[in-house]
Scaffold this motif. Structure first.
Motif, PDB file in Angstrom:
ATOM      1  N   SER A 177       0.825  -1.211   0.000  1.00 64.98           N
ATOM      2  CA  SER A 177       0.000   0.000   0.000  1.00 64.98           C
ATOM      3  C   SER A 177       0.858   1.259   0.000  1.00 64.98           C
ATOM      4  O   SER A 177       0.576   2.225  -0.709  1.00 64.98           O
ATOM      5  CB  SER A 177      -0.937   0.008   1.207  1.00 64.98           C
ATOM      6  OG  SER A 177      -1.859  -1.051   1.107  1.00 64.98           O
ATOM      7  N   ALA A 178       1.932   1.264   0.791  1.00 65.92           N
ATOM      8  CA  ALA A 178       2.831   2.419   0.845  1.00 65.92           C
ATOM      9  C   ALA A 178       3.509   2.640  -0.498  1.00 65.92           C
ATOM     10  O   ALA A 178       3.652   3.785  -0.965  1.00 65.92           O
ATOM     11  CB  ALA A 178       3.874   2.234   1.948  1.00 65.92           C
ATOM     12  N   ASP A 179       3.918   1.558  -1.150  1.00 70.06           N
ATOM     13  CA  ASP A 179       4.550   1.664  -2.459  1.00 70.06           C
ATOM     14  C   ASP A 179       3.573   2.237  -3.486  1.00 70.06           C
ATOM     15  O   ASP A 179       3.933   3.107  -4.284  1.00 70.06           O
ATOM     16  CB  ASP A 179       5.056   0.290  -2.903  1.00 70.06           C
ATOM     17  CG  ASP A 179       5.814   0.359  -4.213  1.00 70.06           C
ATOM     18  OD1 ASP A 179       6.773   1.157  -4.302  1.00 70.06           O
ATOM     19  OD2 ASP A 179       5.453  -0.386  -5.147  1.00 70.06           O
ATOM     20  N   MET A 239       1.612   9.456  -5.635  1.00 65.61           N
ATOM     21  CA  MET A 239       2.004  10.826  -5.303  1.00 65.61           C
ATOM     22  C   MET A 239       3.001  11.375  -6.315  1.00 65.61           C
ATOM     23  O   MET A 239       2.955  12.557  -6.662  1.00 65.61           O
ATOM     24  CB  MET A 239       2.561  10.881  -3.888  1.00 65.61           C
ATOM     25  CG  MET A 239       1.489  10.629  -2.843  1.00 65.61           C
ATOM     26  SD  MET A 239       2.140  10.665  -1.179  1.00 65.61           S
ATOM     27  CE  MET A 239       2.272  12.427  -0.951  1.00 65.61           C
ATOM     28  N   ARG A 240       3.905  10.531  -6.803  1.00 69.53           N
ATOM     29  CA  ARG A 240       4.882  10.973  -7.802  1.00 69.53           C
ATOM     30  C   ARG A 240       4.199  11.373  -9.102  1.00 69.53           C
ATOM     31  O   ARG A 240       4.633  12.295  -9.785  1.00 69.53           O
ATOM     32  CB  ARG A 240       5.901   9.873  -8.082  1.00 69.53           C
ATOM     33  CG  ARG A 240       7.031   9.811  -7.093  1.00 69.53           C
ATOM     34  CD  ARG A 240       8.190   8.997  -7.636  1.00 69.53           C
ATOM     35  NE  ARG A 240       7.824   7.647  -8.018  1.00 69.53           N
ATOM     36  CZ  ARG A 240       7.957   6.569  -7.251  1.00 69.53           C
ATOM     37  NH1 ARG A 240       8.436   6.680  -6.027  1.00 69.53           N
ATOM     38  NH2 ARG A 240       7.610   5.384  -7.689  1.00 69.53           N
ATOM     39  N   PRO A 300      -5.042  10.895  -8.641  1.00 72.73           N
ATOM     40  CA  PRO A 300      -5.950  10.860  -7.488  1.00 72.73           C
ATOM     41  C   PRO A 300      -6.093   9.438  -6.954  1.00 72.73           C
ATOM     42  O   PRO A 300      -5.826   8.470  -7.670  1.00 72.73           O
ATOM     43  CB  PRO A 300      -7.276  11.367  -8.049  1.00 72.73           C
ATOM     44  CG  PRO A 300      -7.199  11.084  -9.505  1.00 72.73           C
ATOM     45  CD  PRO A 300      -5.739  11.174  -9.879  1.00 72.73           C
ATOM     46  N   ARG A 301      -6.490   9.325  -5.702  1.00 69.91           N
ATOM     47  CA  ARG A 301      -6.628   8.008  -5.079  1.00 69.91           C
ATOM     48  C   ARG A 301      -7.692   7.169  -5.765  1.00 69.91           C
ATOM     49  O   ARG A 301      -7.540   5.988  -5.974  1.00 69.91           O
ATOM     50  CB  ARG A 301      -6.976   8.150  -3.600  1.00 69.91           C
ATOM     51  CG  ARG A 301      -7.059   6.791  -2.922  1.00 69.91           C
ATOM     52  CD  ARG A 301      -6.828   6.895  -1.441  1.00 69.91           C
ATOM     53  NE  ARG A 301      -6.586   5.565  -0.910  1.00 69.91           N
ATOM     54  CZ  ARG A 301      -7.520   4.826  -0.344  1.00 69.91           C
ATOM     55  NH1 ARG A 301      -8.736   5.269  -0.222  1.00 69.91           N
ATOM     56  NH2 ARG A 301      -7.229   3.623   0.119  1.00 69.91           N
ATOM     57  N   ARG A 302      -8.810   7.771  -6.073  1.00 72.34           N
ATOM     58  CA  ARG A 302      -9.909   7.054  -6.718  1.00 72.34           C
ATOM     59  C   ARG A 302     -10.340   7.823  -7.961  1.00 72.34           C
ATOM     60  O   ARG A 302     -10.416   9.038  -7.935  1.00 72.34           O
ATOM     61  CB  ARG A 302     -11.107   6.949  -5.788  1.00 72.34           C
ATOM     62  CG  ARG A 302     -10.895   5.998  -4.669  1.00 72.34           C
ATOM     63  CD  ARG A 302     -12.168   5.887  -3.846  1.00 72.34           C
ATOM     64  NE  ARG A 302     -11.892   5.153  -2.652  1.00 72.34           N
ATOM     65  CZ  ARG A 302     -11.394   5.675  -1.541  1.00 72.34           C
ATOM     66  NH1 ARG A 302     -11.113   6.951  -1.478  1.00 72.34           N
ATOM     67  NH2 ARG A 302     -11.161   4.938  -0.490  1.00 72.34           N
TER      68      ARG A 302
END
Length: 109
Positions: free
Chosen positions: A72-74, A80-81, A85-87
């Motif tokens: 999840s962090a990866d 972010m790079r 957007p997340r969704r």
């Protein structure tokens, strides 16, 4: 605890699907091979749901908490790079999905 549903409602039959995934994967994390109890395991989407992944058995895998958190962090770092957007905004949701969240006035269309 275990099999965290995140921020969205799960489809009917999700408990059975996650158990099938857990037993298919030999009751162990596919990332590190650690033996897991069902309550310790996370049901992870190989192709993230936010990127069009499905809840099909072929797109699910069993991970331990450390492996799930690392994956999840990866994914978050990559997102972010790229500024993604997340969704996705226009993704169709299962019937009743938004009603499970309560106030949906923030929803974009």
């Amino acid at each position: 605890m275990g099999w965290d549903s995140g921020n969205r409602a799960r489809p009917t039959g999700w408990a059975r699907l996650r158990a099938r995934t857990y037993y298919r994967d030999g009751r162990q994390c596919v990332g590190c091979g650690r033996a897991l109890k069902l309550t310790e395991a996370r049901c992870d989407h190989i192709v993230p749901w936010s990127k069009g992944g499905t809840d099909e058995l072929s797109n699910l895998q069993t991970l331990c908490v450390p492996c799930h958190n690392a994956k999840s962090a990866d994914e978050t770092r990559k997102r972010m790079r790229t500024g993604e957007p997340r969704r996705p905004v226009d993704r169709e949701r299962p019937d009743g999905w938004w009603s499970n969240l309560g106030d949906t006035s923030w929803r974009q269309r």
